[in-house]
Design a protein around this motif. Sequence first.
Motif, short mmCIF file in Angstrom:
data_model
loop_
_atom_site.label_atom_id
_atom_site.label_comp_id
_atom_site.label_asym_id
_atom_site.label_seq_id
_atom_site.Cartn_x
_atom_site.Cartn_y
_atom_site.Cartn_z
N ILE A 98 0.84 -1.20 0.00
CA ILE A 98 0.00 0.00 0.00
C ILE A 98 0.88 1.25 0.00
O ILE A 98 0.57 2.24 -0.68
N ALA A 99 1.98 1.24 0.72
CA ALA A 99 2.91 2.39 0.72
C ALA A 99 3.47 2.61 -0.69
O ALA A 99 3.54 3.75 -1.16
N GLU A 100 3.86 1.53 -1.36
CA GLU A 100 4.36 1.64 -2.74
C GLU A 100 3.27 2.16 -3.66
O GLU A 100 3.52 3.00 -4.52
N ARG A 101 2.07 1.67 -3.47
CA ARG A 101 0.92 2.09 -4.31
C ARG A 101 0.64 3.58 -4.10
O ARG A 101 0.37 4.32 -5.04
N ALA A 102 0.72 4.05 -2.86
CA ALA A 102 0.46 5.47 -2.54
C ALA A 102 1.53 6.38 -3.14
O ALA A 102 1.24 7.52 -3.52
N ALA A 103 2.74 5.88 -3.25
CA ALA A 103 3.86 6.68 -3.76
C ALA A 103 3.86 6.79 -5.28
O ALA A 103 4.51 7.68 -5.84
N ARG A 104 3.16 5.90 -5.97
CA ARG A 104 3.12 5.91 -7.44
C ARG A 104 2.31 7.06 -7.98
O ARG A 104 1.18 7.29 -7.53
N PRO A 105 2.82 7.77 -8.96
CA PRO A 105 1.99 8.77 -9.65
C PRO A 105 0.84 8.05 -10.34
O PRO A 105 1.01 6.96 -10.89
N GLN A 106 -0.31 8.65 -10.31
CA GLN A 106 -1.50 8.04 -10.94
C GLN A 106 -1.74 8.66 -12.31
O GLN A 106 -1.64 9.87 -12.46
N ALA A 107 -2.08 7.79 -13.24
CA ALA A 107 -2.35 8.27 -14.61
C ALA A 107 -3.72 8.88 -14.73
O ALA A 107 -4.58 8.65 -13.97
#
Length: 135
Positions: free
Chosen positions: A126-135
């Motif tokens: 979830i931390a990795e997912r939160a850090a990803r820029p969203q398209a």
Amino acid sequence: MSQRARRGHTALMQVFLVEDSAPVRERLTEMLQDLPDTRVLGHAAEADGAIREILAAAPDVVLLDISLAAGSGFDVLRAVRPQAPQIDFYLLSNFAAFPYRQLAETLGARGFFDKTSEFERVREVIAERAARPQA
């Protein structure tokens, strides 16, 4: 496009919990509450309520138990995924045998965690997912 994507990367990633065990739900909330850019939006303990609340809230991520007080996580995934394909689903279960993992993947889950051996990985993912820029 998700609400987070429209607002940009700096907005909070919203997580919805579907778990019928209060201690597990509390543990998940504690694991996630200190993550930057992440907020637990709400929770449900049964399939019908989860379906309604997820569709109404439109979270970015759903952490979904397979075995619920009424219905199953698979019921939730089958009902919500076609209507809201932008939501990322991650399943958690004590029933982590290959057929369950395979069904989760077939229904569109982004990940699957065995509660007995992979529970702590939820926070990482979830931390990795939160850090990803969203398209």
